[in-house]
Design a protein around this motif. Structure first.
Motif, PDB file in Angstrom:
ATOM      1  N   ALA A   1       0.829  -1.204   0.000  1.00  0.00           N
ATOM      2  CA  ALA A   1       0.000   0.000   0.000  1.00  0.00           C
ATOM      3  C   ALA A   1       0.869   1.261   0.000  1.00  0.00           C
ATOM      4  O   ALA A   1       0.609   2.214  -0.739  1.00  0.00           O
ATOM      5  CB  ALA A   1      -0.919  -0.004   1.218  1.00  0.00           C
TER       6      ALA A   1
ATOM      7  N   GLY B   1       1.119   4.197  -2.774  1.00  0.00           N
ATOM      8  CA  GLY B   1       0.961   5.599  -2.410  1.00  0.00           C
ATOM      9  C   GLY B   1       2.133   6.443  -2.895  1.00  0.00           C
ATOM     10  O   GLY B   1       1.949   7.531  -3.456  1.00  0.00           O
TER      11      GLY B   1
ATOM     12  N   TRP C   1      -2.886   6.379   1.667  1.00  0.00           N
ATOM     13  CA  TRP C   1      -2.926   4.937   1.866  1.00  0.00           C
ATOM     14  C   TRP C   1      -3.372   4.564   3.269  1.00  0.00           C
ATOM     15  O   TRP C   1      -3.266   3.439   3.681  1.00  0.00           O
ATOM     16  CB  TRP C   1      -1.586   4.299   1.544  1.00  0.00           C
ATOM     17  CG  TRP C   1      -0.457   4.775   2.376  1.00  0.00           C
ATOM     18  CD1 TRP C   1      -0.094   4.297   3.598  1.00  0.00           C
ATOM     19  CD2 TRP C   1       0.467   5.794   2.062  1.00  0.00           C
ATOM     20  NE1 TRP C   1       0.974   4.972   4.064  1.00  0.00           N
ATOM     21  CE2 TRP C   1       1.348   5.887   3.132  1.00  0.00           C
ATOM     22  CE3 TRP C   1       0.626   6.644   0.961  1.00  0.00           C
ATOM     23  CZ2 TRP C   1       2.388   6.816   3.137  1.00  0.00           C
ATOM     24  CZ3 TRP C   1       1.654   7.548   0.984  1.00  0.00           C
ATOM     25  CH2 TRP C   1       2.525   7.629   2.065  1.00  0.00           C
TER      26      TRP C   1
ATOM     27  N   VAL D   1      -5.922   2.312  -3.968  1.00  0.00           N
ATOM     28  CA  VAL D   1      -5.246   3.483  -3.411  1.00  0.00           C
ATOM     29  C   VAL D   1      -5.513   4.709  -4.284  1.00  0.00           C
ATOM     30  O   VAL D   1      -5.795   5.800  -3.794  1.00  0.00           O
ATOM     31  CB  VAL D   1      -3.728   3.221  -3.273  1.00  0.00           C
ATOM     32  CG1 VAL D   1      -2.957   4.512  -3.099  1.00  0.00           C
ATOM     33  CG2 VAL D   1      -3.463   2.306  -2.087  1.00  0.00           C
TER      34      VAL D   1
ATOM     35  N   GLY E   1      -8.428   5.340  -1.941  1.00  0.00           N
ATOM     36  CA  GLY E   1      -7.535   5.303  -0.782  1.00  0.00           C
ATOM     37  C   GLY E   1      -7.682   3.961  -0.100  1.00  0.00           C
ATOM     38  O   GLY E   1      -8.772   3.405  -0.030  1.00  0.00           O
ATOM     39  N   ALA E   2      -6.569   3.437   0.401  1.00  0.00           N
ATOM     40  CA  ALA E   2      -6.600   2.081   0.940  1.00  0.00           C
ATOM     41  C   ALA E   2      -7.367   2.026   2.256  1.00  0.00           C
ATOM     42  O   ALA E   2      -7.491   3.020   2.960  1.00  0.00           O
ATOM     43  CB  ALA E   2      -5.183   1.563   1.151  1.00  0.00           C
TER      44      ALA E   2
END
Lengths: 333, 259, 323
Positions: free
Chosen positions: C88, C92, C171, C240, C244-245
């Motif tokens: 992640a 990012g 992230w 992501v 967004g994670a």
């Protein structure tokens, strides 16, 4: 793989002892050098008196933070008998920030402004100590849990605390986005000097306790069953350990904010520098490593490179790389 | 027939196997014996292509293990290693079922299910089929691994210490079942520490020492006091019970009189 | 597990109900009658905002849960997921690089850069894993967290210097409030990847039994490893970049499923998918309702709810705990 940790009561051979002393002395010299750099680097002539008194305060704060992080991490490792979880990874710093937010919420932000910051800090620290011992009682004494479960639970607690503190902050004031954003990494160049004296006093309280209990922590690190078998008041020692951890995390978070990997890094460096050493010398080593990294790093960062604000980030990056390198090198041997 | 020609193997510069040439016949049980570090497990891993050959050639029924596609070999030869630490949470039936993978590649046919049931039956696991591996005792888990290898239903089966963790009853039953399968044409190559199991069940015993083939022959030829003395550096009294040689390796021989 | 089919049916039904709820809730009230009659803005809201949002949540939940499951099989470690392996963070960092150097590039191009970085980061992680002793499974999450910390720190430093701090939380804070038609369609890629993951379920299960077993069973170890690596990395990168994670979704959901169902992916993947989607839908609904008219990010809600549920499962039922 048989290792000498299986025989904790063999006498430490002489050469290792002298090597230990040698390395500790070297670390101490490095720390003194770092302190010297921090105090003198880039001071304009004629401004010595002002610069020294200004920097001395910051220096005291940084040394305090270095010690607090190193000691809390190492104590946590001994108490939980693992070398992966740290108070920071378990989200203790987020827990502290959550307590801060909750106190604001509970007392109302108006009332909060009138309270002396030192009293407030002391109150927060007290709540934090109560919280962390309570957490420990719930989590670590029920049964001897296996390590896998503990690490998993630890990582999840980190998420829980961070999310909860974020959640509560937003529930109180949905527009207060800045607070959350600002607390994402520690700022070593703006140590919270107001709280310095209380922080020093609180940390000083832990020193005699740590010294008095150093042998008990060695036994504690052998694990619950062995420790009880050797006649340790397991519960009492664990409670003291977690109370001290709560206090030290409060001190470091209040002074500079959350620091994620610093503790893990310095403590593991100390383990590698003094392999197989007991609690007390390792604590000395990890504190010295922390001081060298933090004070020396800040001196170079601020006065040589002229950069601001992101030293904690650089320490995380360089520290992490060093750590991975050491880990892989150690494994290959 | 497994043919091993001029195989040498080093790990970090230390010789594990030195110029081993050996022919393992088709059908029957071949037992590899020898002291710790003789190279038995390494030899099995090399035959099963788990470890890449450094020098020499190994063929299984003429198929070179380094060049034959791995999924083709998987239908010809299976191996059970000594340290089985399957961390995945699988039921016994799942695990044994995956033994059929080389044949059905993800789409099991009725005959696959039948073979799985048969393998479970053979290892006495039918009652335990829906239990997770981590809920089993060490011996039950070991039987599940053996059942998986049997379900793979290959002509050649290599087993490294298949009797690990088994109690006496299950150890003997396991050997009896291998013997029965061998009499129907399967070939087993097994590493056993208890020499008496090799003596009682093997058709051929290969004794390894220091990475070389020390000697090979029938149990009657190998399980003798002088041969065992050479291979294990230990004076072992051998008696004969019910036609099988029986090594009394647990007890030191009585002091010699008369010489 | 008397009748798995019935359980699955129940799960799917509750999923549909939650999806319907998710469509109904929002900042502006919606009149169902008006939608059906095709009047006013309501149809527009439904088509342009509500449906894309609900779809985005379901796709993210499904694909992140399956990615976590696959990743745990590939590494044979229950603590690995995109947020504990540097994946992640790498994605990012890739996105930050794309924003800094190619600000005008289309989203697909930025996503590709993020995906390449995610693959590189995950590959690095796997390379490091190869050199760790196999009998110390706890080193794996430690190394992953450290690597993620390093990459995250590099990204933070970079963002600080390039004045891109507002993208930093990308992230760690998944948010669906910005999802509109035209801005979520990339997520369909993750849906396709999740499907491919399901097709390879047997192969991943075998990978979970280790290298020796997979060779014995004739599996092309390298190829399957690469397929898994690409599924996990690209899924993470897409998520992501678009929303967004959501950290720990890929950890919590597969662990719950594994505890109940075991690790035979053929059976576990559908459950992980529905549990992942259901958990995210629920958290999204809570986040939208609890502090109206404001919205609390789904990542925060998931952190609280998911962590609490997981802790309950881990600590509450000691009899079924890991050995």
């Amino acid at each position: 793989m048989p290792s000498d940790s299986a025989l904790p009561h063999t006498t430490v051979p002489k050469p290792r002892l002298s090597q230990q002393t040698k390395r500790l002395t070297l670390l101490a010299l490095l720390a003194v050098f770092a302190v010297g750099l921090f105090l003198t680097l880039g001071v304009p002539s004629g401004a010595w008196e002002f610069a020294l008194s200004f920097r001395a305060g910051k220096l005291a704060g940084l040394i305090l933070v270095a010690f607090a992080i190193a000691a809390s991490t190492q104590l946590f490792h001994a108490a939980t008998r693992n070398q992966i979880l740290t108070p920071a990874i378990m989200g203790f710093d987020a827990l502290y920030m959550m307590i801060q937010t909750l106190l604001v919420f509970g007392l109302g932000s108006m009332a909060m402004l009138d309270i002396d910051p030192m009293t407030k800090f002391a109150a927060e620290t007290f709540v934090m100590m109560a919280f962390s011992t309570g957490l420990f009682l719930w989590l670590f004494t029920a049964k001897s849990r296996d390590l896998h479960l503990l690490v998993l639970v630890g990582i999840i607690f980190g998420t829980l605390f961070r999310s909860l503190s974020n959640f509560i902050a937003r529930m109180i004031d949905p527009n207060e986005f800045v607070v959350v954003q600002g607390a994402m990494f520690a700022r070593f160049n703006s140590v919270n000097i107001d709280l310095l004296w209380v922080a020093i006093a609180l940390t000083a309280l832990t020193l005699p306790v740590l010294w008095h209990m150093r042998h008990q922590f060695d036994v504690l690190a052998l694990g619950r069953e062995t420790a009880i078998g050797l006649g340790l008041h397991y519960r009492r020692v664990m409670l003291s350990a977690f109370a001290i951890i709560g206090l030290l995390v409060s001190v470091s978070t209040a002074l500079v904010g959350p620091v994620t990997f610093f503790g893990l890094l310095v403590v593991h460096l100390a383990y590698r520098l003094l392999p197989g050493a007991r609690f007390a010398p390792t604590l000395l080593a990890s504190s010295l490593v922390a001081i060298v990294t933090l004070v020396g790093g800040q001196a170079i960062y601020e006065h040589v490179l002229g950069l601001q604000g992101t030293l904690s980030v650089v320490i995380d990056a360089l520290g992490g790389i060093t750590f991975l390198y050491l880990l892989l090198k150690g494994v290959r041997r | 027939m497994i043919e091993i020609s001029n195989v040498s193997h080093n790990i970090d510069g230390a010789p594990i196997l030195s110029d081993v040439s050996l022919t393992i016949p088709r059908g029957g049980i071949t037992a590899l014996i020898g002291p710790n570090g003789a190279g038995k497990s390494t030899l099995l891993s090399l035959i099963a292509r788990l470890v890449r050959l450094q020098s020499g050639v190994i063929t299984v029924d003429g198929a070179d293990v380094t060049t034959t596609p791995t999924d083709t070999l998987a239908r010809k030869l299976s191996i059970l290693r000594q340290d089985n630490s399957v961390a995945a949470r699988l039921t016994v039936a799942d695990l044994v079922g995956f033994g059929r993978y080389p044949h059905h590649k993800g789409r099991p046919a009725p005959e696959d299910h039948a073979l799985v049931d048969h393998a479970l039956e053979m290892m006495g696991l039918t009652q335990l089929r829906d239990r997770f591996l981590d809920e089993l005792s060490g011996g039950q888990r070991q039987r599940a691994y053996v059942a998986m290898v049997l379900a793979q239903d290959t002509d050649y089966v290599l087993l490294d210490e298949p009797l690990n963790n088994l109690d006496m009853k299950h150890a003997r039953e396991m050997m009896e079942r291998l013997k029965a399968a061998a009499s129907q044409g399967k070939s087993f190559v097994i590493v056993v520490h208890d020499i008496n199991f090799a003596a009682a069940y093997a058709d051929l015993i290969v004794a390894l020492k220091d990475g070389r083939v020390h000697s090979l022959g029938t149990p009657a030829e190998i399980v003798t006091r002088p041969k065992l003395g050479e291979v294990f550096d230990l004076d072992i009294v051998v008696e004969t019970v019910g036609g099988h040689p029986l090594a009394l390796h647990q007890i030191a021989p009585p002091p010699q009189t008369g010489t | 597990m008397k009748s798995p089919a019935l359980h699955m049916l129940l799960a799917l039904t509750s999923l549909v109900i939650m999806a319907a709820l998710s469509l109904m809730i929002g900042a502006s009230d919606m009149n169902l009658g008006a939608v059906i009659r095709g009047e006013g803005d309501d149809t527009l809201i439904l088509l342009a905002s509500r449906i894309p949002r609900t779809l985005a949540i379901i796709l993210t939940g499904v694909s992140m849960a399956i990615s976590g499951l696959i990743f745990q099989m590939l590494t044979r470690n229950k603590f690995v997921e995109p947020a504990t392996a540097g994946t992640a963070e790498s994605a990012g960092l890739g996105l930050l690089i794309a924003i800094a150097f190619f600000p005008a590039a289309p989203l697909l191009a930025k996503m590709s850069i993020a995906a390449l970085c995610a693959i590189a980061g995950t590959l690095l992680f796997l390379r490091i894993l190869d050199r760790l002793p196999p009998h110390e499974p706890l080193l794996v999450p430690l190394v992953g967290l450290m690597l993620g910390g390093v990459i995250g720190a590099v990204a933070t430093f970079f963002a600080y210097q390039a004045d891109l701090l507002q993208y930093l939380g990308i992230w760690t804070t998944g948010e669906f409030s910005g999802v509109l038609r035209g801005r979520y369609e990339l997520l369909w890629i993750t849906g396709i990847l999740a499907l491919i993951g399901y097709l390879y379920a047997d192969q991943f299960s075998i990978m979970g039994m280790g290298r020796d077993v997979s060779i014995t069973l004739g599996l092309d170890h390298r190829t399957v490893m690469w397929i898994g690596l690409i599924i996990v990395s690209v899924t993470t990168a897409v998520v992501v970049v678009t929303v967004g994670a959501i950290p720990f979704l890929g950890l919590i959901v597969p662990n719950i499923v594994s505890r109940i169902m075991g690790d035979n992916l053929r059976a576990a993947v559908p459950w992980a998918a529905s549990l992942g989607a259901g958990a995210l839908l629920l958290c999204d609904i809570i986040g939208r309702v609890i502090r109206q008219p404001y919205e609390i990010p789904i990542g925060t809600i998931f952190g609280v709810v998911g962590a609490a549920v997981f802790l309950y499962l881990l600590l509450g039922r000691q009899s079924h705990a890991v050995r």
